[in-house]
Write an enzyme that holds these catalytic residues in place. Structure first.
Site, short mmCIF file in Angstrom:
data_model
loop_
_atom_site.label_atom_id
_atom_site.label_comp_id
_atom_site.label_asym_id
_atom_site.label_seq_id
_atom_site.Cartn_x
_atom_site.Cartn_y
_atom_site.Cartn_z
N GLU A 43 0.85 -1.20 0.00
CA GLU A 43 0.00 0.00 0.00
C GLU A 43 0.88 1.25 0.00
O GLU A 43 1.90 1.30 0.67
CB GLU A 43 -0.88 -0.01 1.26
CG GLU A 43 -1.82 1.18 1.35
CD GLU A 43 -2.75 1.13 2.56
OE1 GLU A 43 -2.35 0.60 3.62
OE2 GLU A 43 -3.88 1.66 2.45
N LYS A 114 -9.60 1.75 -2.60
CA LYS A 114 -9.86 1.28 -1.22
C LYS A 114 -11.27 1.67 -0.80
O LYS A 114 -11.65 2.86 -0.86
CB LYS A 114 -8.82 1.91 -0.29
CG LYS A 114 -8.83 1.39 1.14
CD LYS A 114 -7.66 2.02 1.91
CE LYS A 114 -7.42 1.44 3.27
NZ LYS A 114 -6.20 1.99 3.90
N CYS A 155 -5.65 -3.11 2.51
CA CYS A 155 -5.37 -2.90 3.93
C CYS A 155 -6.61 -3.00 4.82
O CYS A 155 -7.08 -4.09 5.11
CB CYS A 155 -4.63 -1.58 4.11
SG CYS A 155 -3.68 -1.57 5.65
N1 LIG Z 1 -3.69 1.11 7.27
C1 LIG Z 1 -4.89 0.56 7.16
O1 LIG Z 1 -5.61 0.80 6.23
C2 LIG Z 1 -5.41 -0.41 8.15
C3 LIG Z 1 -4.68 -0.69 9.41
O2 LIG Z 1 -3.54 -0.29 9.64
C4 LIG Z 1 -5.43 -1.50 10.37
O3 LIG Z 1 -6.55 -1.91 10.06
O4 LIG Z 1 -4.92 -1.74 11.46
#
Ligand SMILES: NC(=O)CC(=O)C(=O)O
Length: 273
Positions: A43, A114, A155
């Protein structure tokens, strides 16, 4: 294809966008040299993971050096590239956290924006507000590839089992999550969630994270991971910059689903809200 290798480029993201692009280029080449047919980036791999910086690093498809590099590498190495994510600006100026996916001919075959934005306030831990600068995507991303059907999400999306289940019910055999968990939720939940999505859905799961950059404001937990449909961890990085690879074997997926037929035993008529 039944059996093939996949690779994750766990690169350390720095403030200089051009350096991130160069690093991604060389790590994709390394993963391809190691025999990977599918290569996954983390990401926000071209940009520090900080809301206020997303606009500055954003690119508009099909322009932009990061997007061009992903397409070129996919074509040059004849691999599928799941391009982690980058900030993407649309024609009216909205910015998304977007994964671009290219096939072996360098053609764009999917784009995931996302869906679930990371807006959290964990006391004594992580405070993040993606929605300050980003707009959420509104659709699921499933791509048909020469290797099989791949579901892609980003994520925080991994925390929503409905999304994974829906992609699997539509045929996904691999779920790919570029991510960037931090030092608080990473040790607590990262591996657990990747293995949970794998065991729930009897699929391969790939989680690709940036390496830890100790100087960065947001510190990535790293620990990129490849999990099989029995929830066995096939490959796991620590926090340093590295390429990890593993074999994917769809005979394992078929055997697990045959022996323990969870997807056939579902009773959706009981689960209605
Ligand atoms: N960074 C994200 O999108 C998610 C995350 O770090 C988490 O769910 O913990």
């Amino acid at each position: 294809m039944l059996v093939f290798n996949v690779g994750i480029c766990q690169l350390g993201v720095v403030a200089d966008k051009q350096s991130n692009i160069c690093k991604a280029r060389s790590m994709i080449a390394e993963a391809a040299d190691q025999g990977s047919r599918l290569v996954v980036l983390p990401e926000m791999f071209n940009c520090p993971y900080q809301s206020e910086l997303f606009s500055q690093y954003a690119e508009i498809y099909p322009e932009g050096p990061t997007i061009a590099m992903l397409a070129e590498c996919a074509e040059k190495h004849k691999v599928i590239v799941v391009g982690g994510s980058i900030p993407e600006r649309d024609e009216v100026g909205n910015i998304y956290n977007t994964c671009f996916i290219f096939n072996e001919q360098g053609k764009l075959i999917g784009r995931h924006r996302k869906v679930h934005l990371f807006d959290v306030d964990i006391k004594g831990g992580t405070v993040f507000q993606e929605s300050k600068t980003l707009v959420a995507g509104s659709s699921m991303t499933l791509v048909d590839t020469s290797l099989g059907k791949i579901g892609v999400a980003i994520c925080y999306d991994v925390r929503f089992p409905e999304l994974a289940r829906t992609m699997v019910l539509q045929g996904a055999e691999i779920l790919v999550y570029p991510g960037a968990f931090g030092p608080v939720t990473g040790p607590a939940h990262w591996e657990l969630l990747m293995r949970a999505r794998a065991v729930d859905n009897q699929v391969y799961v790939i989680g690709a994270a940036p390496a830890l950059n100790a100087a960065a404001e947001y510190k990535s937990y790293g620990h990129s991971i490849i999990v099989d449909p029995w929830a066995r961890v096939l490959a796991l990085a620590n926090e340093v910059e590295t390429v990890i690879t593993s074999k994917i074997d769809f005979r394992t997926l078929n055997r697990v689903r045959e022996e323990l037929p969870l997807l056939r035993h579902r009773k959706p008529e009981v689960y209605r809200v």
